[in-house]
Design an enzyme around this catalytic site. Structure first.
Site, PDB file in Angstrom:
ATOM      1  N   ARG A 210       0.840  -1.202   0.000  1.00  0.00           N
ATOM      2  CA  ARG A 210       0.000   0.000   0.000  1.00  0.00           C
ATOM      3  C   ARG A 210       0.873   1.249   0.000  1.00  0.00           C
ATOM      4  NH1 ARG A 210      -3.843  -3.439   3.039  1.00  0.00           N
ATOM      5  NH2 ARG A 210      -2.635  -3.134   4.925  1.00  0.00           N
ATOM      6  N   PHE A 226     -11.385  -4.781  -5.940  1.00  0.00           N
ATOM      7  CA  PHE A 226     -11.457  -5.583  -4.707  1.00  0.00           C
ATOM      8  C   PHE A 226     -10.927  -4.721  -3.549  1.00  0.00           C
ATOM      9  CE2 PHE A 226     -10.360  -8.297  -8.346  1.00  0.00           C
ATOM     10  CZ  PHE A 226     -11.449  -9.161  -8.391  1.00  0.00           C
ATOM     11  N   ASP A 248     -15.842  -2.844  -5.136  1.00  0.00           N
ATOM     12  CA  ASP A 248     -15.978  -4.059  -4.321  1.00  0.00           C
ATOM     13  C   ASP A 248     -17.443  -4.497  -4.397  1.00  0.00           C
ATOM     14  OD1 ASP A 248     -13.982  -5.325  -1.919  1.00  0.00           O
ATOM     15  OD2 ASP A 248     -16.110  -5.881  -1.797  1.00  0.00           O
ATOM     16  N   SER A 249     -17.670  -5.786  -4.258  1.00  0.00           N
ATOM     17  CA  SER A 249     -19.058  -6.259  -4.342  1.00  0.00           C
ATOM     18  C   SER A 249     -19.683  -6.421  -2.961  1.00  0.00           C
ATOM     19  CB  SER A 249     -19.112  -7.594  -5.097  1.00  0.00           C
ATOM     20  OG  SER A 249     -18.290  -8.534  -4.448  1.00  0.00           O
ATOM     21  N   ASP A 299      -6.296  -6.714  -6.290  1.00  0.00           N
ATOM     22  CA  ASP A 299      -5.964  -7.517  -5.104  1.00  0.00           C
ATOM     23  C   ASP A 299      -7.153  -8.401  -4.758  1.00  0.00           C
ATOM     24  OD1 ASP A 299      -4.732  -8.531  -2.840  1.00  0.00           O
ATOM     25  OD2 ASP A 299      -5.337  -6.835  -1.581  1.00  0.00           O
ATOM     26  N   CYS A 339      -3.245 -14.123  -3.729  1.00  0.00           N
ATOM     27  CA  CYS A 339      -2.959 -14.653  -2.385  1.00  0.00           C
ATOM     28  C   CYS A 339      -3.345 -16.134  -2.323  1.00  0.00           C
ATOM     29  CB  CYS A 339      -3.651 -13.836  -1.301  1.00  0.00           C
ATOM     30  SG  CYS A 339      -5.430 -13.779  -1.458  1.00  0.00           S
TER      31      CYS A 339
HETATM   32  N1  SAH Z   1      -7.112  -4.949  -1.171  1.00  0.00           N
HETATM   33  C1  SAH Z   1      -7.793  -5.047   0.100  1.00  0.00           C
HETATM   34  C2  SAH Z   1      -8.151  -6.476   0.465  1.00  0.00           C
HETATM   35  C3  SAH Z   1      -8.976  -7.215  -0.586  1.00  0.00           C
HETATM   36  S1  SAH Z   1      -9.916  -8.511   0.091  1.00  0.00           S
HETATM   37  C4  SAH Z   1      -6.930  -4.366   1.173  1.00  0.00           C
HETATM   38  O1  SAH Z   1      -5.799  -3.959   0.921  1.00  0.00           O
HETATM   39  O2  SAH Z   1      -7.416  -4.231   2.299  1.00  0.00           O
HETATM   40  C5  SAH Z   1     -10.921  -9.031  -1.219  1.00  0.00           C
HETATM   41  C6  SAH Z   1     -12.178  -8.192  -1.435  1.00  0.00           C
HETATM   42  O3  SAH Z   1     -12.738  -8.611  -2.679  1.00  0.00           O
HETATM   43  C7  SAH Z   1     -13.294  -8.355  -0.410  1.00  0.00           C
HETATM   44  O4  SAH Z   1     -13.603  -7.097   0.108  1.00  0.00           O
HETATM   45  C8  SAH Z   1     -14.494  -8.908  -1.213  1.00  0.00           C
HETATM   46  O5  SAH Z   1     -15.723  -8.316  -0.835  1.00  0.00           O
HETATM   47  C9  SAH Z   1     -14.154  -8.495  -2.614  1.00  0.00           C
HETATM   48  N2  SAH Z   1     -14.684  -9.328  -3.717  1.00  0.00           N
HETATM   49  C10 SAH Z   1     -14.639 -10.671  -3.836  1.00  0.00           C
HETATM   50  N3  SAH Z   1     -15.105 -11.074  -5.041  1.00  0.00           N
HETATM   51  C11 SAH Z   1     -15.448  -9.926  -5.720  1.00  0.00           C
HETATM   52  C12 SAH Z   1     -15.953  -9.663  -7.025  1.00  0.00           C
HETATM   53  N4  SAH Z   1     -16.205 -10.643  -7.886  1.00  0.00           N
HETATM   54  N5  SAH Z   1     -16.158  -8.381  -7.372  1.00  0.00           N
HETATM   55  C13 SAH Z   1     -15.893  -7.372  -6.506  1.00  0.00           C
HETATM   56  N6  SAH Z   1     -15.394  -7.572  -5.272  1.00  0.00           N
HETATM   57  C14 SAH Z   1     -15.164  -8.821  -4.868  1.00  0.00           C
END
Ligand code: SAH
Length: 395
Positions: A210, A226, A248-249, A299, A339
């Site tokens: 970050r 995400f 994000d979803s 991510d 991950c």
């Molecule tokens: N980058 C973030 C962590 C990501 S965690 C950080 O630094 O804190 C993964 C995220 O992806 C979650 O919030 C989840 O709600 C979201 N997610 C999972 N599948 C998804 C999709 N198909 N479309 C959008 N968001 C999604």
């Protein structure tokens, strides 16, 4: 002490200090052991190899606590191991000041199945194996002593517990129930909902990445896919991004992101936009609408929890990265992560190469990215290297 006798040749990985003994490596169990009990591990020729926690339901039939066959596994043992893990972080100046910090990173800290994160004055504990489950109280006592924290809260509600035959479990283990905890990361304030969050906290492993996003963001239009509670988005804003669109979803995650933005009045909220959408669909919609970005962060969650899911996951990674490459301006940057334990560094690079090729762009790797050093990878345990990332630039 019950004895777990290995099949001929199966002692080799243990002698290299790999802590897992798979079901197929076991010849037989001499004596009786229940889930979590400590067993002596012996080679086929009777040579003692160490002491392990037995897990009758898991494919990982035992996890070694110690490669010293004489070491007693008791409260004092966990006190030593936990203290060593906490001291290892304190020995790194870059970690010493962190308010959000992983204190115990499972196998790589010599504590298989145990994850402990510190948020301010609260430790969040996850016990993911039968052995860890058995020693809950010892772990709590050791953590309180080594960290000086007022609270330990359990969030053992990950899917992996099912593989060990364990039920989900959450609740206060020491001190009162934590409320919202606010931590500061590189000067940005972040609220962590320990009790109710859809994750047990915050992705501390991305802390340095970050910061890198922040350093790269100045003057750029950024897209953060995400975004969860906006960790990357807020750092990009702090770094002077011209705009940051975050997707994000999850409604609660976006709510958390907006709350985090409000906690940081120094950031220009007018440059931030949040979109509740599926990333796969939204990237296509953005392309159709002719959108372009200078910095894209991908991510995603774990698409492949194990090697068995690798093929389907590889397609998903390729899909989003292909779309990401297509949405970049010339000279633009793609910061892309996986991950998934089931996707190795080499495979991930191949997937991105395929994605760039199909997108019709020339791209280069500027940096290889990994988890922050409070998430170490024991050399004997390469499985610990779950987070990998590439920073690519398109020509
Ligand atoms: N980058 C973030 C962590 C990501 S965690 C950080 O630094 O804190 C993964 C995220 O992806 C979650 O919030 C989840 O709600 C979201 N997610 C999972 N599948 C998804 C999709 N198909 N479309 C959008 N968001 C999604």
């Amino acid at each position: 002490m019950p004895e777990l006798i290995l099949k001929p040749g199966k002692e080799r990985s243990v002698m290299r200090r790999h802590p897992w003994i798979f079901e197929g490596a076991v010849a037989h169990l001499k004596g009786r052991a229940r889930a979590g009990d400590t067993v002596d591990v012996l080679a086929d020729n009777g040579r003692p190899l160490g002491r392990a926690a037995f897990s009758p339901q898991s494919q990982i039939r035992a996890r070694l606590w110690s490669f010293d066959a004489e070491e007693t596994i008791d409260h004092a043992f966990f006190k030593r191991r936990v203290a060593a893990a906490v001291a290892a972080r304190a020995a790194l100046p870059e970690l010493r000041e962190q308010q959000g910090l992983r204190l115990i990173h499972g196998e790589s800290d010599g504590l298989p199945g145990v994850i402990a994160d510190r948020y301010g004055d609260t430790v969040v504990l996850q016990l993911n194996s039968a052995g860890a489950e058995k020693w809950r109280e010892a772990m709590v006592a050791a953590l309180v002593q080594a960290s000086g924290c007022a609270r330990v809260f359990e969030r053992s509600d990950s899917d992996v517990r099912g593989l060990e035959g364990l039920e989900p479990r959450t609740g206060a283990l020491h001190g009162d129930e934590p409320g919202e905890v606010i931590i500061e990361e590189h000067g940005v304030r972040l609220a962590v909902d320990i009790r109710g969050g859809h994750k047990p906290g915050f992705d501390l492993d991305q802390r340095e990445n970050r910061l890198l996003a922040r350093r790269l963001a100045a003057g750029r239009s950024a897209l953060n896919c995400f975004c969860y509670t906006g960790g990357f988005s807020l750092q990009a804003l702090a770094g002077g991004a011209a705009s940051v669109l975050s997707i994000d979803s999850s409604g609660p995650a976006l709510e958390g992101a907006r709350r985090n933005l409000a906690l940081n009045p120094q950031l220009d909220a007018a440059r931030a936009a949040w979109r509740d959408a599926d990333v796969f669909e939204e990237l296509r919609a953005l392309k159709k609408a002719g959108a372009r970005f200078d910095l894209i962060i991908l991510d995603p969650p774990k698409f492949a929890p194990s090697a068995a899911h690798a093929e389907r996951a590889a397609r998903a990674y390729k899909d989003i990265n292909l779309l990401g490459f297509r949405l970049l301006n010339p000279g633009g940057l793609l910061m892309s992560y996986s991950c998934s334990g089931g996707i190795g560094v080499e495979l991930f690079q191949k997937i991105l190469a395929g994605a760039a090729s199909d997108a019709g762009v020339d791209a280069r790797i500027l940096r290889r990215l990994a988890a922050a050093p409070d998430h170490p990878v024991a050399l004997a345990f390469p499985e610990g290297e779950y987070l990998k990332g590439l920073l690519c630039q398109v020509v």
